[in-house]
Design a protein around this motif. Sequence first.
Motif, PDB file in Angstrom:
ATOM      1  N   ALA A  50       0.815  -1.217   0.000  1.00 41.67           N
ATOM      2  CA  ALA A  50       0.000   0.000   0.000  1.00 41.67           C
ATOM      3  C   ALA A  50       0.848   1.266   0.000  1.00 41.67           C
ATOM      4  O   ALA A  50       0.562   2.232   0.708  1.00 41.67           O
ATOM      5  N   VAL A  51       1.902   1.284  -0.804  1.00 42.78           N
ATOM      6  CA  VAL A  51       2.718   2.478  -0.957  1.00 42.78           C
ATOM      7  C   VAL A  51       2.230   3.245  -2.179  1.00 42.78           C
ATOM      8  O   VAL A  51       2.062   2.671  -3.246  1.00 42.78           O
ATOM      9  N   ASN A  52       1.995   4.549  -2.039  1.00 42.87           N
ATOM     10  CA  ASN A  52       1.562   5.368  -3.161  1.00 42.87           C
ATOM     11  C   ASN A  52       2.783   5.717  -4.007  1.00 42.87           C
ATOM     12  O   ASN A  52       3.650   6.478  -3.570  1.00 42.87           O
ATOM     13  N   VAL A  53       2.858   5.163  -5.226  1.00 50.02           N
ATOM     14  CA  VAL A  53       4.033   5.368  -6.074  1.00 50.02           C
ATOM     15  C   VAL A  53       3.827   6.487  -7.084  1.00 50.02           C
ATOM     16  O   VAL A  53       4.731   6.801  -7.854  1.00 50.02           O
ATOM     17  N   GLY A  54       2.630   7.108  -7.088  1.00 47.31           N
ATOM     18  CA  GLY A  54       2.390   8.219  -7.990  1.00 47.31           C
ATOM     19  C   GLY A  54       2.643   7.859  -9.441  1.00 47.31           C
ATOM     20  O   GLY A  54       2.302   6.765  -9.898  1.00 47.31           O
ATOM     21  N   ASN A  55       3.283   8.778 -10.177  1.00 49.60           N
ATOM     22  CA  ASN A  55       3.603   8.552 -11.591  1.00 49.60           C
ATOM     23  C   ASN A  55       5.089   8.267 -11.783  1.00 49.60           C
ATOM     24  O   ASN A  55       5.652   8.573 -12.831  1.00 49.60           O
ATOM     25  N   THR A 107       9.243  -2.938   9.933  1.00 48.49           N
ATOM     26  CA  THR A 107       8.889  -4.112  10.745  1.00 48.49           C
ATOM     27  C   THR A 107       7.502  -4.639  10.422  1.00 48.49           C
ATOM     28  O   THR A 107       7.210  -5.803  10.661  1.00 48.49           O
ATOM     29  N   ASN A 108       6.644  -3.791   9.890  1.00 47.15           N
ATOM     30  CA  ASN A 108       5.276  -4.194   9.548  1.00 47.15           C
ATOM     31  C   ASN A 108       5.013  -3.840   8.091  1.00 47.15           C
ATOM     32  O   ASN A 108       4.801  -2.665   7.768  1.00 47.15           O
ATOM     33  N   PRO A 109       5.011  -4.822   7.175  1.00 48.92           N
ATOM     34  CA  PRO A 109       4.847  -4.520   5.749  1.00 48.92           C
ATOM     35  C   PRO A 109       3.550  -3.802   5.418  1.00 48.92           C
ATOM     36  O   PRO A 109       3.480  -3.077   4.422  1.00 48.92           O
ATOM     37  N   THR A 110       2.519  -3.993   6.218  1.00 49.10           N
ATOM     38  CA  THR A 110       1.233  -3.346   5.919  1.00 49.10           C
ATOM     39  C   THR A 110       1.118  -1.968   6.555  1.00 49.10           C
ATOM     40  O   THR A 110       0.123  -1.283   6.351  1.00 49.10           O
ATOM     41  N   ASN A 111       2.128  -1.563   7.311  1.00 44.08           N
ATOM     42  CA  ASN A 111       2.113  -0.235   7.927  1.00 44.08           C
ATOM     43  C   ASN A 111       3.514   0.380   7.830  1.00 44.08           C
ATOM     44  O   ASN A 111       4.151   0.688   8.832  1.00 44.08           O
ATOM     45  N   PRO A 112       4.012   0.592   6.590  1.00 42.15           N
ATOM     46  CA  PRO A 112       5.369   1.089   6.408  1.00 42.15           C
ATOM     47  C   PRO A 112       5.421   2.606   6.600  1.00 42.15           C
ATOM     48  O   PRO A 112       4.381   3.265   6.683  1.00 42.15           O
ATOM     49  N   PRO A 113       6.619   3.180   6.639  1.00 38.75           N
ATOM     50  CA  PRO A 113       6.720   4.640   6.622  1.00 38.75           C
ATOM     51  C   PRO A 113       6.045   5.189   5.367  1.00 38.75           C
ATOM     52  O   PRO A 113       6.186   4.617   4.275  1.00 38.75           O
ATOM     53  N   LEU A 114       5.322   6.269   5.510  1.00 38.44           N
ATOM     54  CA  LEU A 114       4.632   6.845   4.358  1.00 38.44           C
ATOM     55  C   LEU A 114       5.644   7.420   3.373  1.00 38.44           C
ATOM     56  O   LEU A 114       6.678   7.960   3.774  1.00 38.44           O
ATOM     57  N   PRO A 143       1.246  13.796   8.862  1.00 33.48           N
ATOM     58  CA  PRO A 143       0.524  14.010   7.603  1.00 33.48           C
ATOM     59  C   PRO A 143      -0.900  13.476   7.656  1.00 33.48           C
ATOM     60  O   PRO A 143      -1.260  12.654   8.494  1.00 33.48           O
ATOM     61  N   GLU A 144      -1.675  13.952   6.721  1.00 33.96           N
ATOM     62  CA  GLU A 144      -3.011  13.412   6.504  1.00 33.96           C
ATOM     63  C   GLU A 144      -2.994  12.636   5.191  1.00 33.96           C
ATOM     64  O   GLU A 144      -2.404  13.063   4.217  1.00 33.96           O
ATOM     65  N   GLY A 145      -3.669  11.500   5.152  1.00 35.61           N
ATOM     66  CA  GLY A 145      -3.714  10.715   3.927  1.00 35.61           C
ATOM     67  C   GLY A 145      -2.605   9.689   3.844  1.00 35.61           C
ATOM     68  O   GLY A 145      -2.067   9.252   4.864  1.00 35.61           O
ATOM     69  N   ASP A 146      -2.246   9.320   2.606  1.00 34.94           N
ATOM     70  CA  ASP A 146      -1.333   8.197   2.383  1.00 34.94           C
ATOM     71  C   ASP A 146       0.070   8.627   2.006  1.00 34.94           C
ATOM     72  O   ASP A 146       0.835   7.845   1.450  1.00 34.94           O
TER      73      ASP A 146
END
Length: 449
Positions: A238-243, A285-292, A343-346
Amino acid sequence: MPPSMFVTFVAVALLALLAVASAECDGLECDAEDAHMVQVFGRKLNSKRLGSCRAEDQVRWPCGTPVVSSFALQVVNNDTSSSNCAADNVATISALNIDTGDYASICQLPEGICVNACGIDPTSNLAFCVSRPGDLNLLRIDCDFTGKLAELQARSDAGTLSSFTPVAGDVCFYGLVANTMQGAFDASGNFWFLRSTGRVYQITDATIGMLSGAANPTVPPSPPIQGAVAGQEFLISAVNVGNVADIVAITSDFEGTSQEYLVGCFRDSTPNRAKVWVQQVSGVTNPTNPPLPIELSITNADPSGSSGATWSFQNRIFCAYNNVDQGVYEPLLATAFDIDIAPEGDRRHGFVEVARRISESVETRSNDGMNCINALAPFPPFPSTTTSTTALGAGEGDPHIHTLDGRHYLLLSQGSFSFWRYSGVDAELQSKKAPVDFEVFAHYSGHSS
């Protein structure tokens, strides 16, 4: 089933398969390898691998050779008409001439193979890419420059690299990987790559070292799976990779502590602004909650279009924009400021400055960057980020001159040349003033132009 019926059934099935393969091969006779290529690529490849995929036959990139090791390389597919790879596509590896912005082809891969997500493993100096579309195999690229390195160096120094005759490259397939267009090696030899779904994958250096290459790609199952080179690890979700079209893996302490990051340049549509994408991948440490991920808006420039090739030389980042007249920019992560803490969002946001390294470069499409990541950068040193008026210049090689205002020159005539001069002021020495007249010369005694 009686034995005679079974034999008849097998014979009919084989005839049907050969008929399909023959049709796909445009009526040409297909052997077993051709039929395999038809099954994977949907057609017969125009060229087959000429060499061997044995480990002892692998060809290492010349990352220990001066000048050549500092090439900023682009792997370019000449088929840009669609997302599919045309049967006559020719992928070339080209080196950037930082004086002109042109790319000179130095290695040509077999026809019919398109590649992306390319990089050079710094622990082995082997070059890898991901083939596309359809098969998505990790593949090794072999470009044998035996007997050609001196010519590459000389032509690069003389500015005539475009006259170099590209060597014939080869490929070896290492198995299926998840669908990706962005990949890079880190300093430890681990291969990182992204998926548009927001997952970050890694194939460790140890795993790559144990893989065996094959002359033919692995056939994807039907329906396809995001299947796997053994040891392919899914690390972050769930990492936002943009363009982001290309990435590099670097180590930086720009947030205060040394971490490993994936970095790429892109243009956001909302707002319409050039940005640098930064994703921390170490210490997760948690793949589903990584640094944004952090999206750093560029404050002192606004390059347009996509950055299809990104290079990292000793943790310095360079982004080549595909549009003509956009050139190459160096994001200076040390200048990043106002990064969101809560931050707010992803994603998090912030700002960063860049240094423009080339004012113009040729337009490219369907491309990817790769380079020897431990080599010296071919671009001038970055300017000071302090508030003083100081800047850095350099002279090295034949020589190459990087001036204080960011210009690059190459000396082609024999003789001594004034490299830098400082005068017109007085210096105080033991309570006495003395005029300062300081000059540095660069001497070139090589081939005359």
